[in-house]
Design an enzyme around this catalytic site. Structure first.
Site, PDB file in Angstrom:
ATOM      1  CB  SER A  83      -1.132  -0.030   1.245  1.00 35.82           C
ATOM      2  OG  SER A  83      -1.699   1.212   1.509  1.00 35.82           O
ATOM      3  CG  HIS A  84       0.372   4.348  -2.745  1.00 31.86           C
ATOM      4  ND1 HIS A  84      -0.062   3.372  -3.460  1.00 31.86           N
ATOM      5  CD2 HIS A  84       1.443   4.866  -3.749  1.00 31.86           C
ATOM      6  CE1 HIS A  84       0.070   3.474  -4.772  1.00 31.86           C
ATOM      7  NE2 HIS A  84       1.232   4.434  -4.828  1.00 31.86           N
ATOM      8  CB  SER A  85      -1.216   4.285   3.602  1.00 33.29           C
ATOM      9  OG  SER A  85      -1.401   4.640   4.899  1.00 33.29           O
TER      10      SER A  85
END
Length: 131
Positions: A8-10
């Protein structure tokens, strides 16, 4: 057992989705987050994916799930590199991140093989459709 890596980007999203998937996988499934960039910010990192795959790999392969565009690209790049090295069997699921992770963890906990775990993750997309 098949391992699972959530890209994930987060960092928070990857960690939260991994926590949920582990709980739904009856604590048996190995689900590792690979969220954010190497500095802990938003983004993706092949290095974090490499480390997560190493932690998740128990010899039966690793399923990758990714949230958005460049995380899919990161996953594909990792798979190409892994295939060239012949290190670990890795597949990328075309599945929603959270629902796919839960379905994959539940299937992995049964001892199913890599293809069946991927199929379970991808089937989660169909359960989400509103009719």
């Amino acid at each position: 057992m098949v391992g699972i890596v959530l890209i994930s980007h987060s960092p928070a999203l990857a960690e939260g989705a991994a926590e949920l998937a582990r709980a739904m996988g009856v604590g048996k499934a190995v689900v590792e987050p690979a969220g954010g960039d190497v500095d802990g910010g938003l983004g993706t990192s092949i290095e974090l994916v490499e480390h997560a795959v190493a932690r998740a790999d128990a010899g039966d392969g690793v399923l990758l799930l990714a949230d958005l565009g460049s995380s899919v690209l990161t996953a594909r790049t990792f798979i190409e590199d892994a295939e060239d090295a012949g290190d670990v069997a890795v597949l990328l699921a075309d599945a929603p991140l959270v629902e796919g992770a839960v379905a994959a963890a539940s299937m992995a906990a049964t001892g199913a093989g890599l293809a069946a775990v991927r199929d379970a993750a991808e089937a989660a997309r169909d359960h989400r459709k509103l009719r």
